[in-house]
Design an enzyme around this catalytic site. Structure first.
Site, PDB file in Angstrom:
ATOM      1  N   ASN A 130     -31.215 -18.342 -23.794  1.00  0.00           N
ATOM      2  CA  ASN A 130     -32.406 -17.484 -23.667  1.00  0.00           C
ATOM      3  C   ASN A 130     -32.356 -16.210 -24.533  1.00  0.00           C
ATOM      4  OD1 ASN A 130     -30.396 -16.563 -21.947  1.00  0.00           O
ATOM      5  ND2 ASN A 130     -31.819 -15.900 -20.373  1.00  0.00           N
ATOM      6  N   GLY A 206     -24.739 -17.902 -17.974  1.00  0.00           N
ATOM      7  CA  GLY A 206     -25.541 -19.107 -17.793  1.00  0.00           C
ATOM      8  C   GLY A 206     -25.923 -19.257 -16.338  1.00  0.00           C
ATOM      9  N   SER A 207     -26.169 -20.483 -15.931  1.00  0.00           N
ATOM     10  CA  SER A 207     -26.679 -20.713 -14.575  1.00  0.00           C
ATOM     11  C   SER A 207     -25.576 -20.543 -13.534  1.00  0.00           C
ATOM     12  CB  SER A 207     -27.254 -22.127 -14.486  1.00  0.00           C
ATOM     13  OG  SER A 207     -26.240 -23.059 -14.802  1.00  0.00           O
ATOM     14  N   THR A 208     -25.979 -20.253 -12.316  1.00  0.00           N
ATOM     15  CA  THR A 208     -25.025 -20.113 -11.212  1.00  0.00           C
ATOM     16  C   THR A 208     -24.307 -21.438 -10.966  1.00  0.00           C
ATOM     17  OG1 THR A 208     -26.244 -18.293 -10.239  1.00  0.00           O
ATOM     18  CG2 THR A 208     -24.871 -19.561  -8.741  1.00  0.00           C
ATOM     19  N   VAL A 210     -23.486 -23.867 -13.159  1.00  0.00           N
ATOM     20  CA  VAL A 210     -22.397 -24.082 -14.128  1.00  0.00           C
ATOM     21  C   VAL A 210     -21.310 -23.019 -13.930  1.00  0.00           C
ATOM     22  CG1 VAL A 210     -21.785 -24.170 -16.571  1.00  0.00           C
ATOM     23  CG2 VAL A 210     -23.877 -25.290 -15.781  1.00  0.00           C
ATOM     24  N   GLY A 211     -21.724 -21.795 -13.593  1.00  0.00           N
ATOM     25  CA  GLY A 211     -20.742 -20.733 -13.351  1.00  0.00           C
ATOM     26  C   GLY A 211     -19.780 -21.094 -12.233  1.00  0.00           C
ATOM     27  N   GLU A 228     -21.766 -14.153 -15.781  1.00  0.00           N
ATOM     28  CA  GLU A 228     -23.096 -13.517 -15.722  1.00  0.00           C
ATOM     29  C   GLU A 228     -24.079 -14.637 -15.430  1.00  0.00           C
ATOM     30  OE1 GLU A 228     -23.611 -10.375 -15.823  1.00  0.00           O
ATOM     31  OE2 GLU A 228     -21.716  -9.640 -16.617  1.00  0.00           O
ATOM     32  N   CYS A 262     -32.734 -13.824 -17.085  1.00  0.00           N
ATOM     33  CA  CYS A 262     -31.998 -13.713 -15.821  1.00  0.00           C
ATOM     34  C   CYS A 262     -32.460 -12.499 -15.029  1.00  0.00           C
ATOM     35  CB  CYS A 262     -30.508 -13.634 -16.101  1.00  0.00           C
ATOM     36  SG  CYS A 262     -30.089 -12.334 -17.251  1.00  0.00           S
ATOM     37  N   GLU A 432     -20.866  -6.514 -18.153  1.00  0.00           N
ATOM     38  CA  GLU A 432     -20.906  -6.459 -19.612  1.00  0.00           C
ATOM     39  C   GLU A 432     -21.490  -5.118 -20.021  1.00  0.00           C
ATOM     40  OE1 GLU A 432     -22.811 -10.436 -20.679  1.00  0.00           O
ATOM     41  OE2 GLU A 432     -20.723 -10.619 -21.333  1.00  0.00           O
TER      42      GLU A 432
END
Ligand code: NAD
Length: 451
Positions: A130, A206-208, A210-211, A228, A262, A432
């Site tokens: 994104n 990325g997405s929760t 995959v996280g 993140e 996000c 970050e």
């Protein structure tokens, strides 16, 4: 098999690239590992100079990078220009870090005690589609400043600006092997990075979903991770706020980047006594939104990233909650979706609970400050959010009560180079940007020196 990169506004092939597998990933890690000792030992002043040189080299190619990003992501060129500007600022900001990675001296008996911030070694960076180049810089700049070497895996949908950055970095004098980009599938290249014994840390955006997997895989080798992840942020509007200003800025706070953000304030909580006035102003603002060609400087919203994403977004927009406002979008080709506002929405509706990642906002009325806090926090996420009120004490109470890592009062902004950014709860681990990011790219070492 070659990777076809598609331009979302035209559905045409923008580039075809070879894809890496496990073997190429291992080679990149080996290059980064070999380059680490020399890069760690480059003097702080020289490392700062190289990072400043990299910022200048990016500036020289800023317009080309912005156009490439706009075409690859389908984002408005004005946004892409702003994001490349942020990339330059991020490298300049962290170019100040090598000479300022300070330690402590601690009073102890029998000697002196002091701390160092040591680089970790090879760090793996995994980024989403994104905000590709911006998010890349948020990781690359502090990681390099602290003396680490890098293996970066960009999202398969948007790898082009990361590859350009790799070329620019080499031209700007970054030593061979310090910065390596590997393009390939998350399940293969991403997981290999996370499991590789020579990778000391993984920084993921990325997405929760995959996280969660990355966190589980990384735990096997006690690998350091920062995550993140997703969000479902609340934009909380009290009746005593500047309603016109709140409504005027609400559309871009959720429809910016076509809602693929996000930080999207996709739950708009409005005090019931102001709901009608707010919705009238919101409708005007949505109607005025310019949706169209990403390369037109006037455009404010482009297409979605892919046909799959459009299908997912449509499933929320066409769910149980009533559509109150529907903006316009071009007809095909391109993965267009009109900005859509659902109202009223219950906070337990799917459209209010799940991250839609598209231009769909859910308006949720509330009756009291306590209810606003309860609704805002009734989510697994905690990334960003806004509070709109003219009552200063209430603004402070709300800012403390809302569970989110990046809040704003009477504003919908979330991200600055100089301030920490990251999530509470399932929106992530770590921060970050700002000085805080450096903690996540260094290991703290304590030394006791007997005297
Ligand atoms: P994603 O999780 O699908 O993919 C992100 C990256 O992870 C990609 O490079 C992908 O190839 C890789 N990946 C996929 N599966 C993997 C695996 N099993 N192991 C290792 N790597 C894997 O996310 P996306 O669809 O690219 O991006 C959208 C998501 O990112 C949204 O949920 C959004 O909220 C989140 N996001 C968060 C922030 C933040 O700072 N909190 C910023 C931007 C986007």
């Amino acid at each position: 098999m070659a990777l076809q990169v598609i331009e979302p506004a035209t559905e045409q092939v923008l580039a075809e690239l070879p894809q890496a597998g496990v073997e190429e990933t291992d080679e990149a890690v080996a290059r980064a590992k070999a380059a680490f000792p020399a890069w760690r030992d480059v003097s702080p002043n020289e490392r700062a100079n190289i990072l400043r040189g990299l910022a200048t080299a990016i500036e020289d190619q800023a317009e080309e990078l912005a156009r490439l990003e706009a075409r690859n992501v389908g984002k408005p060129i004005s946004d892409a220009r702003g994001e490349v500007g942020m990339v330059i600022d991020t490298f300049l900001y962290y170019s100040g870090a090598p000479e300022r990675l300070l330690g402590d001296t601690i009073p102890v008996a029998g000697g002196v005690d002091f701390t160092f911030r040591e680089p970790l070694g090879v760090v793996g960076l995994i980024t989403p589609w994104n905000f590709p180049i911006a998010i890349t810089s948020w990781k690359v700049a502090p990681a390099l400043a602290a003396g680490n070497t890098i293996v970066l895996k960009p999202a398969e949908l948007t790898p082009l600006t990361a590859l350009e950055l790799e070329k620019i970095a080499v031209e700007a004098g970054l030593p061979e092997g310090v910065f390596n980009v590997v393009v390939g599938p998350g399940r293969v290249v991403g997981e290999r990075i996370v499991q590789h014994p020579d990778v000391a840390k993984v920084a993921f955006t990325g997405s929760t979903e995959v996280g969660r997997r990355i966190g589980a895989l990384a735990s096997e080798s006690i690998k350091r991770v920062t995550l993140e992840l997703g969000g479902k942020s609340a934009n909380i509007v009290f009746a005593d706020a500047d309603l016109e200003k709140a409504a005027a800025s609400a559309p871009l706070a959720v429809f910016g980047n076509a809602g693929q953000d996000c930080c999207a304030r996709s739950r708009i909580l409005v005090e019931r006594s102001a709901l009608d006035r707010f919705m009238d102003s919101l409708e005007e603002a949505v109607d005025a939104l310019r949706v169209g060609d990403p390369l037109d400087a006037e455009t404010q919203m482009g297409p979605l990233i892919s046909a799959d994403q459009r299908e997912k977004v449509a499933s929320y927009a066409n769910g149980d909650a009533p559509v109150a406002i529907r903006g316009s979008a071009p007809d095909g080709p391109g993965f267009w979706f009109p900005p859509t506002v659902l109202c009223p929405v219950a906070n337990d509706d799917r459209a209010a609970r799940e991250e839609i990642f598209g231009p769909v906002a859910a308006v949720i009325p509330f009756d009291s400050e306590e209810e606003a806090v309860r609704l805002a926090n009734d989510t697994i996420y905690g990334l960003s959010g806004s509070i709109w009120t003219r009552n200063g004490a209430r603004a402070m109470r709300m800012a403390r009560a809302v569970e989110g890592g990046a809040l704003s009062v009477n504003s919908n902004t979330s991200v600055r180079v100089t301030t920490p950014f990251g999530g509470f709860k399932q929106s992530g681990i770590g921060r970050e940007l700002g000085p805080h990011a450096l903690e996540h790219y260094t290991e703290l070492k304590n030394v006791f020196f007997a005297t």
